[in-house]
Design a protein around this motif. Structure first.
Motif, PDB file in Angstrom:
ATOM      1  N   SER A 447       0.826  -1.212   0.000  1.00  0.00           N
ATOM      2  CA  SER A 447       0.000   0.000   0.000  1.00  0.00           C
ATOM      3  C   SER A 447       0.859   1.260   0.000  1.00  0.00           C
ATOM      4  O   SER A 447       0.574   2.226  -0.710  1.00  0.00           O
ATOM      5  CB  SER A 447      -0.924  -0.015   1.216  1.00  0.00           C
ATOM      6  OG  SER A 447      -1.690   1.157   1.295  1.00  0.00           O
ATOM      7  N   MET A 448       1.944   1.258   0.800  1.00  0.00           N
ATOM      8  CA  MET A 448       2.826   2.421   0.872  1.00  0.00           C
ATOM      9  C   MET A 448       3.402   2.785  -0.487  1.00  0.00           C
ATOM     10  O   MET A 448       3.563   3.962  -0.811  1.00  0.00           O
ATOM     11  CB  MET A 448       4.005   2.132   1.807  1.00  0.00           C
ATOM     12  CG  MET A 448       3.710   2.088   3.273  1.00  0.00           C
ATOM     13  SD  MET A 448       5.229   1.589   4.122  1.00  0.00           S
ATOM     14  CE  MET A 448       4.576   1.072   5.702  1.00  0.00           C
ATOM     15  N   TYR A 449       3.744   1.760  -1.261  1.00  0.00           N
ATOM     16  CA  TYR A 449       4.438   1.984  -2.528  1.00  0.00           C
ATOM     17  C   TYR A 449       3.486   1.962  -3.727  1.00  0.00           C
ATOM     18  O   TYR A 449       3.928   1.881  -4.872  1.00  0.00           O
ATOM     19  CB  TYR A 449       5.549   0.947  -2.704  1.00  0.00           C
ATOM     20  CG  TYR A 449       6.600   1.024  -1.623  1.00  0.00           C
ATOM     21  CD1 TYR A 449       7.348   2.185  -1.444  1.00  0.00           C
ATOM     22  CD2 TYR A 449       6.830  -0.035  -0.761  1.00  0.00           C
ATOM     23  CE1 TYR A 449       8.303   2.274  -0.448  1.00  0.00           C
ATOM     24  CE2 TYR A 449       7.791   0.043   0.239  1.00  0.00           C
ATOM     25  CZ  TYR A 449       8.525   1.205   0.386  1.00  0.00           C
ATOM     26  OH  TYR A 449       9.472   1.294   1.377  1.00  0.00           O
ATOM     27  N   SER A 450       2.183   2.015  -3.460  1.00  0.00           N
ATOM     28  CA  SER A 450       1.183   2.098  -4.521  1.00  0.00           C
ATOM     29  C   SER A 450       0.513   3.463  -4.454  1.00  0.00           C
ATOM     30  O   SER A 450       0.519   4.131  -3.430  1.00  0.00           O
ATOM     31  CB  SER A 450       0.132   0.993  -4.351  1.00  0.00           C
ATOM     32  OG  SER A 450       0.721  -0.289  -4.437  1.00  0.00           O
ATOM     33  N   ALA A 451      -0.070   3.871  -5.592  1.00  0.00           N
ATOM     34  CA  ALA A 451      -0.749   5.168  -5.652  1.00  0.00           C
ATOM     35  C   ALA A 451      -1.977   5.039  -6.542  1.00  0.00           C
ATOM     36  O   ALA A 451      -2.011   4.205  -7.449  1.00  0.00           O
ATOM     37  CB  ALA A 451       0.193   6.243  -6.197  1.00  0.00           C
ATOM     38  N   SER A 452      -2.982   5.877  -6.275  1.00  0.00           N
ATOM     39  CA  SER A 452      -4.197   5.817  -7.092  1.00  0.00           C
ATOM     40  C   SER A 452      -4.796   7.204  -7.252  1.00  0.00           C
ATOM     41  O   SER A 452      -4.552   8.112  -6.445  1.00  0.00           O
ATOM     42  CB  SER A 452      -5.222   4.869  -6.466  1.00  0.00           C
ATOM     43  OG  SER A 452      -5.616   5.326  -5.193  1.00  0.00           O
ATOM     44  N   LEU A 453      -5.600   7.337  -8.304  1.00  0.00           N
ATOM     45  CA  LEU A 453      -6.267   8.605  -8.618  1.00  0.00           C
ATOM     46  C   LEU A 453      -7.607   8.265  -9.259  1.00  0.00           C
ATOM     47  O   LEU A 453      -7.653   7.524 -10.249  1.00  0.00           O
ATOM     48  CB  LEU A 453      -5.409   9.422  -9.585  1.00  0.00           C
ATOM     49  CG  LEU A 453      -5.985  10.752 -10.093  1.00  0.00           C
ATOM     50  CD1 LEU A 453      -6.124  11.752  -8.949  1.00  0.00           C
ATOM     51  CD2 LEU A 453      -5.105  11.321 -11.201  1.00  0.00           C
ATOM     52  N   SER A 454      -8.691   8.809  -8.725  1.00  0.00           N
ATOM     53  CA  SER A 454     -10.013   8.477  -9.251  1.00  0.00           C
ATOM     54  C   SER A 454     -10.482   9.513 -10.263  1.00  0.00           C
ATOM     55  O   SER A 454     -10.157  10.697 -10.153  1.00  0.00           O
ATOM     56  CB  SER A 454     -11.029   8.364  -8.113  1.00  0.00           C
ATOM     57  OG  SER A 454     -11.473   9.643  -7.703  1.00  0.00           O
ATOM     58  N   TYR A 455     -11.286   9.053 -11.230  1.00  0.00           N
ATOM     59  CA  TYR A 455     -11.859   9.956 -12.227  1.00  0.00           C
ATOM     60  C   TYR A 455     -12.727  11.018 -11.548  1.00  0.00           C
ATOM     61  O   TYR A 455     -12.689  12.190 -11.909  1.00  0.00           O
ATOM     62  CB  TYR A 455     -12.755   9.161 -13.178  1.00  0.00           C
ATOM     63  CG  TYR A 455     -12.051   8.501 -14.331  1.00  0.00           C
ATOM     64  CD1 TYR A 455     -12.671   8.420 -15.567  1.00  0.00           C
ATOM     65  CD2 TYR A 455     -10.778   7.969 -14.200  1.00  0.00           C
ATOM     66  CE1 TYR A 455     -12.057   7.798 -16.640  1.00  0.00           C
ATOM     67  CE2 TYR A 455     -10.161   7.351 -15.251  1.00  0.00           C
ATOM     68  CZ  TYR A 455     -10.800   7.266 -16.483  1.00  0.00           C
ATOM     69  OH  TYR A 455     -10.174   6.658 -17.532  1.00  0.00           O
ATOM     70  N   THR A 456     -13.539  10.573 -10.583  1.00  0.00           N
ATOM     71  CA  THR A 456     -14.467  11.506  -9.929  1.00  0.00           C
ATOM     72  C   THR A 456     -13.703  12.650  -9.282  1.00  0.00           C
ATOM     73  O   THR A 456     -14.063  13.827  -9.443  1.00  0.00           O
ATOM     74  CB  THR A 456     -15.312  10.766  -8.876  1.00  0.00           C
ATOM     75  OG1 THR A 456     -16.069   9.746  -9.523  1.00  0.00           O
ATOM     76  CG2 THR A 456     -16.253  11.727  -8.164  1.00  0.00           C
ATOM     77  N   TYR A 457     -12.661  12.307  -8.558  1.00  0.00           N
ATOM     78  CA  TYR A 457     -11.867  13.344  -7.896  1.00  0.00           C
ATOM     79  C   TYR A 457     -11.200  14.251  -8.932  1.00  0.00           C
ATOM     80  O   TYR A 457     -11.178  15.473  -8.790  1.00  0.00           O
ATOM     81  CB  TYR A 457     -10.817  12.690  -7.003  1.00  0.00           C
ATOM     82  CG  TYR A 457      -9.923  13.671  -6.270  1.00  0.00           C
ATOM     83  CD1 TYR A 457     -10.461  14.612  -5.391  1.00  0.00           C
ATOM     84  CD2 TYR A 457      -8.543  13.657  -6.452  1.00  0.00           C
ATOM     85  CE1 TYR A 457      -9.653  15.506  -4.715  1.00  0.00           C
ATOM     86  CE2 TYR A 457      -7.723  14.547  -5.783  1.00  0.00           C
ATOM     87  CZ  TYR A 457      -8.288  15.463  -4.909  1.00  0.00           C
ATOM     88  OH  TYR A 457      -7.482  16.359  -4.248  1.00  0.00           O
ATOM     89  N   LEU A 458     -10.679  13.653 -10.001  1.00  0.00           N
ATOM     90  CA  LEU A 458     -10.010  14.440 -11.027  1.00  0.00           C
ATOM     91  C   LEU A 458     -10.995  15.398 -11.708  1.00  0.00           C
ATOM     92  O   LEU A 458     -10.664  16.556 -11.985  1.00  0.00           O
ATOM     93  CB  LEU A 458      -9.387  13.498 -12.066  1.00  0.00           C
ATOM     94  CG  LEU A 458      -8.321  14.081 -12.979  1.00  0.00           C
ATOM     95  CD1 LEU A 458      -7.153  14.635 -12.180  1.00  0.00           C
ATOM     96  CD2 LEU A 458      -7.819  13.013 -13.956  1.00  0.00           C
ATOM     97  N   PHE A 459     -12.214  14.916 -11.949  1.00  0.00           N
ATOM     98  CA  PHE A 459     -13.232  15.777 -12.557  1.00  0.00           C
ATOM     99  C   PHE A 459     -13.589  16.925 -11.602  1.00  0.00           C
ATOM    100  O   PHE A 459     -13.733  18.080 -12.026  1.00  0.00           O
ATOM    101  CB  PHE A 459     -14.478  14.962 -12.889  1.00  0.00           C
ATOM    102  CG  PHE A 459     -15.573  15.770 -13.531  1.00  0.00           C
ATOM    103  CD1 PHE A 459     -15.516  16.096 -14.884  1.00  0.00           C
ATOM    104  CD2 PHE A 459     -16.643  16.234 -12.783  1.00  0.00           C
ATOM    105  CE1 PHE A 459     -16.506  16.864 -15.468  1.00  0.00           C
ATOM    106  CE2 PHE A 459     -17.640  16.991 -13.356  1.00  0.00           C
ATOM    107  CZ  PHE A 459     -17.574  17.310 -14.705  1.00  0.00           C
ATOM    108  N   GLU A 460     -13.741  16.613 -10.319  1.00  0.00           N
ATOM    109  CA  GLU A 460     -14.060  17.653  -9.337  1.00  0.00           C
ATOM    110  C   GLU A 460     -12.949  18.694  -9.268  1.00  0.00           C
ATOM    111  O   GLU A 460     -13.215  19.904  -9.159  1.00  0.00           O
ATOM    112  CB  GLU A 460     -14.269  17.020  -7.953  1.00  0.00           C
ATOM    113  CG  GLU A 460     -15.543  16.193  -7.853  1.00  0.00           C
ATOM    114  CD  GLU A 460     -15.606  15.406  -6.554  1.00  0.00           C
ATOM    115  OE1 GLU A 460     -14.592  15.416  -5.804  1.00  0.00           O
ATOM    116  OE2 GLU A 460     -16.643  14.765  -6.292  1.00  0.00           O
ATOM    117  N   ILE A 461     -11.704  18.268  -9.334  1.00  0.00           N
ATOM    118  CA  ILE A 461     -10.580  19.199  -9.306  1.00  0.00           C
ATOM    119  C   ILE A 461     -10.558  20.050 -10.580  1.00  0.00           C
ATOM    120  O   ILE A 461     -10.255  21.255 -10.541  1.00  0.00           O
ATOM    121  CB  ILE A 461      -9.246  18.429  -9.143  1.00  0.00           C
ATOM    122  CG1 ILE A 461      -9.136  17.872  -7.717  1.00  0.00           C
ATOM    123  CG2 ILE A 461      -8.054  19.309  -9.447  1.00  0.00           C
ATOM    124  CD1 ILE A 461      -9.004  18.926  -6.629  1.00  0.00           C
TER     125      ILE A 461
END
Length: 876
Positions: A447-461
């Motif tokens: 988990s420490m060495y993994s990363a994620s980004l969601s479409y919903t969050y990216l759209f909100e940003i």
């Protein structure tokens, strides 16, 4: 480093000397963390360009070194040596030195680059100026100059504007200033020398304060040998074997003998950190000179949250009075703590933080450099965005760690009888890492060495940036003075839109082996992360512009912006440092969101990078099976050790039952199966009234059984009825304490049954002794749910010709089972029954993962369980 019996050489860089002694101002969670590689390289280019444009008399990158000796007013004795003086070796490289031919005055340049508007600077940073003055003093001494000039050069990146600050000092002025500087640093060195003197005298005669449990002395000997031989030890030690104290005591002895310079006790849970601290106190009372620190997460020690002033942690002078001017006061606070405290708990930190109005989290990180034992979460050693870089980072040699030089002085050239030249291959690695509950580290490290980004969050940003940009437009004109803010916002917005569109295209065009999962090709990754890098660069530039930060503050949107910045930075860092042990993909979550994930399959190479800084590491747990799996995943080397330490307790006081006629398989979950499982639990708890804990595979499963069990209890003709205490999804720390207190209070007169979730907070780390707990039931094998992430793990290890199902499902699941069962027998006086409710437990693939102390395992069905329970309780 050279050393003699009466002199110690402390080495430090000019930069670290001045940053430690001359630091001032406020904590800035933006500026303190900005380190984008593009910005650093742009700054380096600006430096070189400036240097090339100077006259022929200008000399760039001048290496300087000074040796300064200070006699001690009070002698300090170590073993057979008496220390009479301290020599400081101060080294660095001046950006530039040039001589004015007309005045014959030499000038030392210190060049700094920034995106800030240099026209707004009214004076140089005190730390920057101190660095320049330090170089000037060294140069003046080397060339016997009566006066010397110092010039601060600030270059604004982008506009290439330059601002200068200059001053000429006489030899006396700059000598007096430097003497004050080195004496300030000397104060902390003396505190540390005196501390180590007292500590080693105390530890020399320290003996183990208890009678050894069966096998415990051998266990401590094995741990001590592992330290001497610079090994990593993978230790499965049964519950009750005293593994916490068995690890800490040999570590302390190795510390007193100079085999190690510091102990890191790392774990995953707060409760085990408390146990570690209590163990240190048992071995060495609070008055003993063994300096021990508990490092706590910023969120849990924030004074604004402690005082209920704010629900958010915002380490900036605009939001927090403890961040404002923190560095003006922190060294005074640090000096007092080091003078008066040895056990530095959260309460101690909070007391001094309030007294001196400093940030307790930042203060704790400074204190760590002066401590013998540091108790902390795994993150502080392994996580790429949290770890203690001064100890485990590439810049360790440049950290202000007085301790390391003192260690080398005291033990220079020492070599134990158990060490060979082969085992001394990395003599600069002097730390001992004790990794508690090590079975948790595999999943935590992934988990420490993994990363994620969601479409919903990216759209909100994306919408957030659009609204910020639009708010600057008034009657089609940009708000006066904010053109640069608007430009940077639009750059960021364009980058975000490109990322969003790229992810959408990847999802539509790519496919993987699993439902709703889309793997990124190398071309996808290269295009996507070139845009991520550009976005990060623009975010950095935005945060470095004061007007941009003021605009965010005015809009009350600072935290939204900074959260996004840190996420993008982390995503970019993971991508730049990932290796072949990663699979990058887009998946669709249960709620329909699309998630980009950079998923670390095996963390062993990344763990290895941190372990290189240690002399030895002990990975220990009550559940470390199969040990070769954990050795492989946790960076084990061919000649490292694996040990099993059996339970010292009488096997006759424990009974392990496996039900052969029930299942918790998802396909078998129906009212009839729930009824059978409830019959087992009812019979189990009524065989002998007392305190029990039942562990379920999910909250939904727990709810189904709780309803049936409650009805059975209501209808029973028995005159006694248990109280069902049910774990809920959302429990505060107070709720958790209250839950456990139900089992601890008057346990002999108690009939209470805790219904808990397997793998949850109550299945690990809790210590209920004697009558506080007499029975544990585990429903199911604990296998993680089938999902894209776990299927990808399975796929990865199958491709590597390993057992993918075991790696992804069996091993993590059975660790939960054995941890839950380990809550039962905690002392030699304890007795009780473990009931395993799932016919899969009869299979050899699961049975071989049972702890040795669970044997023999007795199979039962609904017809025979009552007799087996009565037989066990009657014999006791």
């Amino acid at each position: 480093m050279t050393a003699s019996n009466n002199n110690i050489n402390i080495s430090i860089s000019v930069r670290n000397l001045t940053e430690f002694c001359c630091r001032c101002g406020s904590i800035d969670s933006y500026g303190d963390s900005l380190r984008d590689p593009d910005i650093l390289s742009e700054g380096q280019r600006a430096h070189k360009k400036f240097q090339k444009e100077q006259s022929d008399e200008y000399e760039s990158e001048v290496s300087l070194k000074l040796i300064s000796e200070i006699k001690l007013t009070k002698k300090i004795s170590f073993q057979n040596s008496t220390l009479e003086s301290v020599t400081y070796t101060i080294e660095g490289r001046a950006d530039g030195i040039h001589k004015d031919s007309s005045t014959s005055v030499y000038t030392v340049d210190e060049i700094k680059s920034t995106y800030k508007n240099v026209d707004s600077f009214v004076s140089p940073s005190p730390t920057h100026l101190a660095q320049a003055k330090c170089y000037a003093y060294i140069y003046a001494c080397q060339h016997d100059l009566k006066k010397i000039s110092v010039r601060m050069v600030y270059i604004q990146l982008g506009s290439k504007k330059i601002k200068y600050f200059g001053e000429i000092y006489t030899k006396k002025e700059i000598t007096d200033w430097f003497n004050s500087l080195i004496l300030s640093y000397h104060t902390f060195c003396l505190l540390q020398l005196e501390h180590i003197q007292k500590r080693d005298i105390f530890l020399k005669d320290l003996n183990f304060p208890f009678d050894y449990r069966e096998g415990q002395k051998k266990l401590m000997g094995d741990i001590y040998i592992s330290i001497l031989r610079r090994k990593r030890l993978y230790l499965e030690a049964a519950t009750g074997s005293g593994k916490t104290i068995a690890n800490i005591f040999p570590g302390i002895k190795a510390l007193s003998e100079g085999k190690i310079s510091r102990i890191f006790y790392i774990t995953a849970k707060n409760i085990t950190r408390t146990v570690a601290l209590d163990t240190v106190k048992l071995l060495c009372d609070s008055a003993s000179p063994l300096r021990t620190l508990i490092l706590t997460a910023r969120e849990k020690i924030c004074l604004l949250k402690q005082d209920k002033i704010s629900d958010e942690v915002n380490c900036n002078q605009d939001s927090c009075p403890y961040a404002r001017g923190h560095f003006d006061r922190v060294n005074t606070a640090l000096q007092e703590i080091l003078s008066h405290e040895n056990i530095i708990s959260n309460d101690v930190l909070l007391f001094y933080a309030r007294k001196y109005e400093v940030c307790p989290y930042s203060l704790s990180r400074d204190i760590a450099y002066f401590c013998d034992i540091i108790i902390c979460d795994y993150n502080y050693v392994f996580a790429p965005d949290v770890y203690l870089s001064g100890f485990f980072g590439a810049d360790r040699q440049n950290s202000p760690d007085i301790y390391d030089d003192i260690y080398r002085y005291l033990h220079h050239g020492s070599k134990s009888d158990d060490e060979t030249d082969e085992t001394k291959e990395n003599e600069n690695s002097t730390y001992l890492i004790l990794t508690d509950e090590a079975h948790n580290l595999v999943s935590r490290a992934r988990s420490m060495y993994s990363a994620s980004l969601s479409y919903t969050y990216l759209f909100e940003i994306k919408e957030f940036f659009t609204s910020l940009s639009d708010s600057l437009i008034v009657n089609n004109n940009i708000k006066k003075g904010y053109k640069n803010v608007h430009r940077l916002l639009n750059h960021c917005r364009a980058n975000i839109k490109t990322i969003y569109n790229t992810l959408t295209a990847i999802r539509e065009e790519s496919s993987f082996n699993f439902h709703n999962t889309y793997r990124l090709t190398a071309e996808d990754e290269e295009f996507l992360f070139s845009t991520v890098s550009m976005l990060l660069n623009n975010l950095e530039k935005f945060l470095l512009q004061k007007k941009c930060r003021d605009f965010l503050k005015e809009k009350s949107d600072k935290s939204t912006f900074s959260d996004f910045y840190f996420l993008i930075r982390f995503l970019n860092d993971i991508y730049e440092n990932e290796n072949d042990n990663y699979i990058n993909y887009i998946s669709i979550s249960e709620d329909g969101d699309n998630i980009l994930t950079l998923d670390c399959m095996e963390p062993k190479e990344l763990i290895e990078e941190k372990l290189q800084k240690s002399r030895a590491c002990i990975f220990f747990s009550a559940t470390l099976r199969p040990v070769n799996y954990f050795k492989e995943q946790l960076a084990g080397r061919e000649n490292d050790y694996c040990i099993y330490s059996p339970s010292p307790f009488d096997k006759k006081r424990r009974l392990t039952l496996v039900a052969t006629d029930v299942s918790t398989l998802y396909s078998r979950r129906n009212s009839a199966e729930y009824e059978k499982l409830s019959d087992y639990l009812f019979t189990f708890m009524y065989s002998r009234p007392g305190n029990y804990m039942f562990f379920f595979p999910s909250y939904k499963f727990l709810g189904e059984i709780a309803e049936i069990l409650s009805e059975k209890i209501r209808k029973t003709s028995s005159t006694i009825h248990p109280t069902l205490i049910i774990q809920s999804r959302q429990m505060s720390e107070e709720d958790k304490e209250a839950f456990l207190e139900e089992f601890k209070s008057n346990p002999k007169d108690s009939f209470k049954v805790g219904l808990c979730v397997l793998g949850g907070v109550f299945s690990e780390g809790i210590d209920l002794q004697g009558e506080a707990l007499i029975g544990v039931a585990v429903l199911g094998t604990g296998l993680p749910m089938v999902c894209s992430e776990n299927e990808i793990y399975k796929y990865y290890f199958d491709k590597a010709h390993k057992s993918g199902f075991d790696y992804a499902y069996t091993y993590p699941g059975m660790n939960k089972v054995t941890q839950a069962g380990g809550r039962l027998i905690r002392t030699a006086e304890d007795c009780g029954v473990i009931l395993l409710l799932d016919e899969r437990f009869t299979k050899n693939s699961y049975r071989q993962l049972f702890p040795g102390e669970w044997q023999p395992v007795v199979p039962v069905n609904r017809s025979t369980i009552s007799d087996k329970l009565n037989e066990f309780w009657t014999k006791l």
